[in-house]
Design an enzyme around this catalytic site. Structure first.
Site, short mmCIF file in Angstrom:
data_model
loop_
_atom_site.label_atom_id
_atom_site.label_comp_id
_atom_site.label_asym_id
_atom_site.label_seq_id
_atom_site.Cartn_x
_atom_site.Cartn_y
_atom_site.Cartn_z
N GLU A 96 14.62 9.97 -35.41
CA GLU A 96 15.82 9.15 -35.62
C GLU A 96 16.64 9.69 -36.79
OE1 GLU A 96 14.88 4.70 -35.16
OE2 GLU A 96 12.93 5.65 -35.39
N LYS A 108 3.80 -1.11 -32.91
CA LYS A 108 4.86 -0.12 -33.05
C LYS A 108 4.39 1.21 -33.60
CE LYS A 108 8.96 -1.83 -32.05
NZ LYS A 108 10.03 -1.47 -32.90
#
Ligand code: ARG
Length: 455
Positions: free
Chosen positions: A287, A280
């Protein structure tokens, strides 16, 4: 400050709910500037002596030095910034300090201070947004002919250039700056001298203080002046729209970074890893920019609800105006800086964008347009014919240009070889030369124009 009429002090809980010093200490500079302008005007009008005004000015400079040096003790029992500054001034210079509050009230004082603060905040935001626009224009300039799919409904629609997409945000942030400029121009009337609500019997010169503080003119109605918080609401409204733009941009960054899109890469500087999934690289900054719009919009809603239904003139409710504005200012400045950082950090993945432009029949409109142009077919019919061609290609899991001429002619016999060049993605993009369109030719001009209009 009102000891004359009061036999005892406030309950502890009263002091706590009443005090605003915990947050309005951020108005210190503005409060001191306002008091200096007021004192100079009082002396000029012969309301206080020049000697007193000089003592007040020098004393206020010392108070400011103490605050700047972090050596000032803010006291909750002195409630707010206005009384904290005035009380310290009295400690420093004695008697003359007590003449400063002649011909004014905390009601016009706080309105003036807060307008000055919001005015500065608008100027800071303008600078931040200009820097963000600069980053976007720089990146757009390097990508005027970087082909990517344009979307509607998040479905691949027609080819655009990545530069064109970035310049769309330059327009949005340009309008945000325009709204902030408008708000700034409207707020720039000085409430000082409106006093508590009705004006004052002293022969003050409100034009002098207005000018000294950089306002265009004094406010025209004393009742309105002390009860108006439109400037804070307009600031929050403009900020909310701006935060919404940032949120939309952040969402696109999140999408572009995903393994399904891979349109851009963000470096380690703007991403985080996962504690459990080693592959990841999460776009956390994007965000959070996306999310923080919620907080900003919340402050606008909050202050609108505080202000609705308030009778004229000042009510203590209005002390609740500052925290939302401070919170939004901190939040928005952070989001703008993060967005700028991400723009400067992002690496466009041109092959991935180009490859994506080959999927999703981005050239379907071009086939329809070719049928209209070359065969004089009515557009509605051309749309239908193209739909059948798309269906045929979809059934074979290929693109439109992979259909043979025979296959195309089975749908419309008048189609010729000449259709193929018209269906190339590059031709398609290049053809959209209408003003404001996505063609690289227009985008190159738009980059230049954007620099002239915004920077
Ligand atoms: N701290 C107050 C505010 O922020 C200042 C004005 C107080 N005025 C008054 N009449 N109590 O609104």
């Amino acid at each position: 400050m009102w000891g004359g009429r009061f036999a005892r002090g406030p309950a502890a809980i009263m002091e706590k709910i009443n005090a605003s010093i915990g947050f309005d200490k951020r108005l210190a500079d503005q409060d001191i500037a306002g008091s200096k302008a007021h004192a100079a005007m009082l002396a000029k009008q012969g309301i206080i002596t020049q000697a007193d005004a000089d003592a007040i000015r020098d004393g206020l400079d010392r108070v400011k030095e103490e605050i700047d040096a972090g050596a000032f003790t803010f006291k909750v029992e002195l409630e707010d910034i206005h009384m904290n500054v005035e009380a310290r001034l009295a400690e420093l210079i004695g008697e003359p300090a007590k003449r400063l509050h002649t011909g004014r009230s905390r009601n016009d004082q706080v309105a003036t201070d807060f307008k000055l603060w919001v005015r500065d905040a608008l100027d800071r935001l303008d600078a931040g947004l200009t820097a963000l626009q600069t980053a976007l224009i720089d990146l757009a300039e390097q990508n005027t002919d970087t082909v990517m799919p344009g979307f509607t409904h998040l479905q691949a629609a027609q080819p655009v250039s990545f530069g064109h997409h970035l310049l769309a945000y330059v327009e949005m942030f340009g309008r945000d700056r325009g709204r902030m400029r408008d708000a700034r121009a409207r707020l720039n009337e000085c409430p000082l001298g409106s006093a508590a609500l009705a004006g004052t019997p002293y022969p003050i010169d409100r034009f002098m203080t207005a000018e000294a503080l950089g306002f265009n003119r004094p406010t025209a109605n004393s009742l309105d002046a002390v009860s108006d918080r439109d400037f804070a609401l307009e600031y929050l409204a403009a900020a909310s729209i701006c935060a919404t733009h940032l949120s939309r941009f952040a969402e696109e960054i999140v999408i572009w970074c995903s393994a399904q899109f891979r349109f851009i890469r963000l470096s380690d500087a703007y991403t985080t890893g996962s504690s459990i999934m080693p592959q990841k690289k999460n776009p956390d900054a994007a965000e959070l920019v996306r999310a923080k719009a919620g907080r900003v919009i919340g402050t606008l809603t909050g202050l609108l609800v505080v202000m609705k239904g308030l009778p004229l003139a000042y009510s203590k409710d209005m002390q609740e105006d500052k925290e939302p504005v401070f919170e939004t200012d901190d939040t928005l400045a952070l989001c703008i800086a993060a967005a700028e950082g991400m723009v400067r950090d992002m690496q466009p993945n041109k092959p991935a964008m180009r490859e994506a432009a080959d999927r999703g029949f981005l050239n379907a409109t071009d086939l329809a347009d070719w049928l209209v142009r070359e065969l004089d077919m009515p557009f509605r019919e051309a749309h239908h014919v193209t739909g059948r061609a798309v269906k045929a290609a979809e059934d074979r899991r290929v693109g439109l240009t992979d259909l043979s001429l025979a296959e195309l002619q089975a749908i419309e016999p008048r189609i010729t070889e000449a259709v193929y060049p018209a269906l190339s993605i590059e031709t398609s993009l290049d053809s959209r030369r209408s003003f404001g369109g996505a063609s690289p030719i227009r985008v190159k001009e738009a980059v230049k124009a954007a620099r002239e209009r915004f920077l």
